[in-house]
Scaffold this active site. Sequence first.
Site, PDB file in Angstrom:
ATOM      1  CG  HIS A  17      -1.995   0.954   1.090  1.00 50.66           C
ATOM      2  ND1 HIS A  17      -3.426   0.890   1.495  1.00 50.66           N
ATOM      3  CD2 HIS A  17      -1.763   2.522   0.992  1.00 50.66           C
ATOM      4  CE1 HIS A  17      -4.073   1.916   1.186  1.00 50.66           C
ATOM      5  NE2 HIS A  17      -3.196   3.000   1.085  1.00 50.66           N
ATOM      6  CG  HIS A  19      -1.152   6.896  -1.219  1.00 55.58           C
ATOM      7  ND1 HIS A  19      -2.440   7.052  -1.930  1.00 55.58           N
ATOM      8  CD2 HIS A  19      -1.433   6.332  -0.045  1.00 55.58           C
ATOM      9  CE1 HIS A  19      -3.241   6.545  -1.204  1.00 55.58           C
ATOM     10  NE2 HIS A  19      -2.837   5.931  -0.071  1.00 55.58           N
ATOM     11  CG  LEU A  20       4.981   5.863  -5.499  1.00 51.52           C
ATOM     12  CD1 LEU A  20       5.484   5.072  -6.521  1.00 51.52           C
ATOM     13  CD2 LEU A  20       6.038   6.162  -4.561  1.00 51.52           C
ATOM     14  NE  ARG A  21       0.211  12.040  -1.960  1.00 52.96           N
ATOM     15  CZ  ARG A  21      -0.774  11.358  -1.405  1.00 52.96           C
ATOM     16  NH1 ARG A  21      -1.900  10.718  -2.124  1.00 52.96           N
ATOM     17  NH2 ARG A  21      -1.259  11.391  -0.113  1.00 52.96           N
ATOM     18  CE  LYS A 103      -8.104   1.697  -1.402  1.00 55.61           C
ATOM     19  NZ  LYS A 103      -7.008   2.118  -1.051  1.00 55.61           N
ATOM     20  CG  HIS A 140     -10.229   4.256   2.952  1.00 54.34           C
ATOM     21  ND1 HIS A 140      -9.223   4.918   3.117  1.00 54.34           N
ATOM     22  CD2 HIS A 140     -11.159   4.757   3.865  1.00 54.34           C
ATOM     23  CE1 HIS A 140      -9.345   5.483   4.162  1.00 54.34           C
ATOM     24  NE2 HIS A 140     -10.514   5.545   4.440  1.00 54.34           N
ATOM     25  CG  ASP A 252      -2.039   4.795   3.764  1.00 55.96           C
ATOM     26  OD1 ASP A 252      -2.086   5.142   2.746  1.00 55.96           O
ATOM     27  OD2 ASP A 252      -3.127   4.998   4.856  1.00 55.96           O
ATOM     28  CG  HIS A 256      -0.558  15.144   2.005  1.00 61.26           C
ATOM     29  ND1 HIS A 256      -1.418  15.243   0.932  1.00 61.26           N
ATOM     30  CD2 HIS A 256      -1.184  14.022   2.637  1.00 61.26           C
ATOM     31  CE1 HIS A 256      -2.268  14.389   0.849  1.00 61.26           C
ATOM     32  NE2 HIS A 256      -1.847  13.639   1.846  1.00 61.26           N
ATOM     33  CB  ALA A 268      -6.053  12.798   5.977  1.00 57.83           C
TER      34      ALA A 268
END
EC number: 3.5.2.3
Length: 350
Positions: A17, A19-21, A103, A140, A252, A256, A268
């Site tokens: 899980h 997030h690489l953006r 997802k 989620h 996860d 940001h 978040a």
Amino acid sequence: MSKFVKKIKIIKPDDWHVHLRDNEILNQVIKYTGKFYKRAVIMPNLNSPITSCLKSIAYRNRILKSMHLNYKFKPLMTCYLTNSTSPKELEFGFSKKIFVAAKFYPNGCTTNSKTGIKKISDITPVLECMEKIGMPLLIHGEEINQNIDIYDREAKFIEKTLDPLRKKFPKLKIVLEHITTKESVEYIKNNDVNYLSATITPHHLMLNRNDMFYGGIQPYLYCLPILKKNKHRMALRKAISNGDKHFFLGSDTAPHLHKNKINMLGCAGIFNAPSSLLSYVKVFEEMRALKYLQSFCSENGPKFYNMPINKETITIIKKPCKIIKKINVGRNVIIPFLSGEILNWSIESD
């Protein structure tokens, strides 16, 4: 393993899980996943979500182009489900290994989820297709309703959405992602490991909701699902400390920009890629469960996804490691989880 262990050699882990953006952020954060992990499941909730095979191929190419030469890993792509998702698109993408999973974001549950699903019954044909072809559904798991307390969203999701979904599609492979509650642990353990498993983050294993308010509001500890009571944290720790095959690593990690974490409507997400693996080692050591570290980090995930277990190994040694304080992104910065703190473990090559 003895509490006096100074060196641990395990199969190189995967992060299920991540997030690489995109763009500048992608370029700056990607090496931290590659340093510790062989494969990573990439979340599709970009500003323009990854909703098709073509978008997924293009995003994967951007990831590969951004990859650090010394820290390469295999990105495993996912499809963002919407009411417009075509079963044929999913089936084609899964058969061609463009997608490893799809997802399900409940509408409004987290970053870039405004085009998520309002009612899971709206995507019944998609779920029927996924069950038929063996494609995992990543969830989620929060029930989004202003009348439901934010601390109760996960438990309510199991009752109102997940349990009915499991009964309707018993052979649908489901990962309940980043679980945070005792209720989730108990529900997962009582279901067939071949069809229902869960990922657990390092921050939900290390922190409880008091930490988010210690000495003032801590915006860098704000994530969704939100941190819970300590009894829930302890249930998560107990779940991973006995070798249960239902649970595996999913950090996860969610970067940001600093300005977006501390503004009036702070985002978040916790960016933990620089410290996630070492944080898991810390928790397993505290639980005197280092003998189960490899199964959680390196074996349970690929078994659930029907993928080969990695052949490469990684060696972790008892040597202090200071976590990077910040990462520059143009004129902005990203502050990682445990910024500037010292953990007791390091990768041997450091």
